[in-house]
Design a protein around this motif. Structure first.
Motif, short mmCIF file in Angstrom:
data_model
loop_
_atom_site.label_atom_id
_atom_site.label_comp_id
_atom_site.label_asym_id
_atom_site.label_seq_id
_atom_site.Cartn_x
_atom_site.Cartn_y
_atom_site.Cartn_z
N PRO A 1 0.81 -1.23 0.00
CA PRO A 1 0.00 0.00 0.00
C PRO A 1 0.83 1.27 0.00
N GLU A 2 2.10 1.19 0.37
CA GLU A 2 2.95 2.38 0.42
C GLU A 2 3.58 2.71 -0.92
N ALA A 3 3.33 1.89 -1.95
CA ALA A 3 3.95 2.09 -3.26
C ALA A 3 3.02 2.86 -4.20
N VAL A 4 3.55 3.92 -4.80
CA VAL A 4 2.84 4.67 -5.84
C VAL A 4 3.66 4.51 -7.12
N VAL A 5 3.01 4.11 -8.20
CA VAL A 5 3.72 3.79 -9.44
C VAL A 5 3.25 4.71 -10.56
N ARG A 6 4.20 5.17 -11.36
CA ARG A 6 3.82 5.95 -12.54
C ARG A 6 3.03 5.01 -13.47
N THR A 7 1.82 5.40 -13.82
CA THR A 7 0.92 4.49 -14.54
C THR A 7 1.51 4.03 -15.87
N SER A 8 2.18 4.91 -16.58
CA SER A 8 2.76 4.52 -17.86
C SER A 8 3.82 3.44 -17.68
N VAL A 9 4.57 3.51 -16.56
CA VAL A 9 5.58 2.49 -16.29
C VAL A 9 4.91 1.18 -15.88
N GLN A 10 3.90 1.27 -15.02
CA GLN A 10 3.18 0.06 -14.61
C GLN A 10 2.63 -0.69 -15.81
N GLN A 11 2.02 0.02 -16.73
CA GLN A 11 1.41 -0.64 -17.88
C GLN A 11 2.45 -1.08 -18.90
N ARG A 12 3.63 -0.48 -18.84
CA ARG A 12 4.71 -0.93 -19.71
C ARG A 12 5.27 -2.27 -19.23
N VAL A 13 5.48 -2.42 -17.92
CA VAL A 13 6.10 -3.65 -17.42
C VAL A 13 5.09 -4.76 -17.16
N GLY A 14 3.80 -4.41 -17.11
CA GLY A 14 2.78 -5.42 -16.84
C GLY A 14 2.49 -5.55 -15.36
N GLY A 15 1.61 -6.48 -15.03
CA GLY A 15 1.16 -6.62 -13.65
C GLY A 15 1.76 -7.82 -12.95
N TYR A 16 0.99 -8.36 -12.02
CA TYR A 16 1.44 -9.49 -11.22
C TYR A 16 1.42 -10.78 -12.06
N ARG A 17 2.38 -11.66 -11.82
CA ARG A 17 2.47 -12.92 -12.55
C ARG A 17 1.73 -14.01 -11.78
N PRO A 18 0.78 -14.70 -12.43
CA PRO A 18 0.01 -15.74 -11.73
C PRO A 18 0.87 -16.89 -11.21
N ASP A 19 2.03 -17.12 -11.83
CA ASP A 19 2.88 -18.24 -11.38
C ASP A 19 3.76 -17.88 -10.19
N LEU A 20 3.63 -16.66 -9.67
CA LEU A 20 4.38 -16.25 -8.48
C LEU A 20 3.40 -15.67 -7.45
N PRO A 21 2.51 -16.51 -6.92
CA PRO A 21 1.43 -15.98 -6.08
C PRO A 21 1.87 -15.46 -4.72
N HIS A 22 3.03 -15.88 -4.21
CA HIS A 22 3.41 -15.52 -2.85
C HIS A 22 4.54 -14.49 -2.78
N ALA A 23 5.21 -14.22 -3.88
CA ALA A 23 6.29 -13.23 -3.86
C ALA A 23 6.31 -12.42 -5.14
N GLY A 24 5.19 -12.40 -5.85
CA GLY A 24 5.13 -11.72 -7.13
C GLY A 24 5.29 -10.22 -7.05
N ASP A 25 4.97 -9.63 -5.89
CA ASP A 25 5.14 -8.18 -5.79
C ASP A 25 6.61 -7.80 -5.86
N LEU A 26 7.49 -8.58 -5.23
CA LEU A 26 8.92 -8.31 -5.31
C LEU A 26 9.41 -8.36 -6.76
N GLU A 27 8.95 -9.37 -7.49
CA GLU A 27 9.37 -9.49 -8.89
C GLU A 27 8.88 -8.30 -9.71
N MET A 28 7.67 -7.83 -9.44
CA MET A 28 7.14 -6.69 -10.18
C MET A 28 7.87 -5.41 -9.83
#
Length: 350
Positions: free
Chosen positions: A169-196
């Protein structure tokens, strides 16, 4: 007459599943943010409680609130990505769980960093953990200020510890960057935020706002269950999978970073094995499997101090180690270093 400059816009995506009792306070923490134009995007993932009624009430009360409801439950990953990649259109985006809160002024502080540093793709601040909306903990704020790291430097810091430093909740992301790199990966359900977060750092700089908190993260039963779940292999395997996936997708990064990450994960696995001897818990903690994991992740693990510490304990046996606390000093030293590191994280974001 000169028009006043447009205020920064922020879309706050709030996924909600059976959290109607928290939703009003969560949304209020967003709508009360000064200095930015906010839009609240609530996604009800087929809740069975009063969430639909609460969402309808919030939408009626404030035109800045919008809501949608799934006909079939899609799970948290798909719901997150729907909001972040398909719905959000503002300058900046936040993913906020329905039981978490933004701290007053957090979005304006983040927007200032974005506007001053066009290459920054993500800004975060300190998160405060709490259990009760009506009794938020008091905090001592460090001196205010801003740190901006190059993306590679921020990634290197993650590799050195193989640990995440954000709760979300403390993370604010530039929307253009977020949509460039994509979202959360379904194959990393427990640590996918770190990867993103690392994907974001691979294409942009990272900012940190010191001083006042950015968000409040509710610690609840599911959080405690996750902690118990990750006490064995799930957390280790997921973190290793995160780094393997990330570096496979970013072969242009320095190879030493991958080695640093593997080393950190191996050290963590070996230390868990060490503590199993100190507490005589070999019946609960699979020491042999932890050692195999560490050696597979980092073949030079036999040279690590944690490996030597484990060998010393194996020479005495778990009962001697636990009853005499023969190696208590090394545990206290490591614990002290961890507490210092935690305080540094609170003040510096790393």
């Amino acid at each position: 007459m000169t028009e006043p400059p447009a205020r920064p816009t922020v879309d706050v995506v709030i996924p909600c599943y059976n959290y109607a009792r928290f939703l009003r306070a969560c949304v209020k923490s967003v709508l009360d943010q000064p200095g930015v134009d906010v839009r609240v995007l609530i996604i009800d993932d087929t809740s069975t409680d009063e969430t639909p009624e609460v969402v309808a009430e919030l939408v009626r009360q404030d035109p800045r609130v919008e809501g949608r409801r799934h006909e079939v439950n899609q799970g948290h990953i798909a719901t997150y990505n729907e909001g972040l990649l398909e719905w959000a259109k503002a300058d900046y985006t936040v993913l906020l769980s329905a039981d978490d809160l933004l701290a007053p002024g957090a979005l304006a502080r983040a927007a200032e960093v974005f506007q001053a540093h066009p290459n920054v793709g993500m800004v975060y601040g300190r998160v405060v953990y709490y259990t009760d909306h009506d009794a938020l903990p008091s905090v001592v704020a460090p001196p205010a200020g801003t740190t901006v790291w190059s993306g590679v430097d921020w990634i290197e810091a993650r590799c050195r510890t193989a640990q995440n430093v954000l709760s979300s909740p403390e993370a604010v992301v530039r929307t253009s960057v977020q949509q460039r790199v994509g979202g959360y990966r379904p194959d990393l359900p427990h640590a996918g935020d770190l990867e993103m977060w690392m994907r974001i750092a691979a294409v942009s700089d990272i900012g940190y706002v010191r001083g006042k908190p950015a968000a409040y993260y509710r610690v609840h039963q599911q959080s405690m269950m996750r902690t118990r779940f990750s006490s064995l292999f799930a957390d280790l395997e997921q973190r290793r999978a995160v780094f393997e996936r990330f570096f496979a997708d970013h072969p242009d990064l320095p190879p030493r970073l991958r080695a640093l990450a593997n080393r950190a994960v191996a050290k963590d696995a070996l230390w868990r094995a060490v503590r199993a001897y100190d507490r005589d818990r070999l019946d609960e903690i699979p020491v042999d499997e932890l050692v195999v994991f560490a050696l597979h992740a980092y073949p030079d693990a036999v040279r690590l101090p944690e490996y030597r510490a484990l060998k010393r304990r194996q020479a005495f046996g778990p009962k001697v180690c636990s009853r005499t606390q023969l190696f208590l000093g090394s545990h206290l030293a490591k614990r002290g270093a961890g507490l210092v590191g935690k305080q540094v994280w609170k003040w510096r974001g790393q």
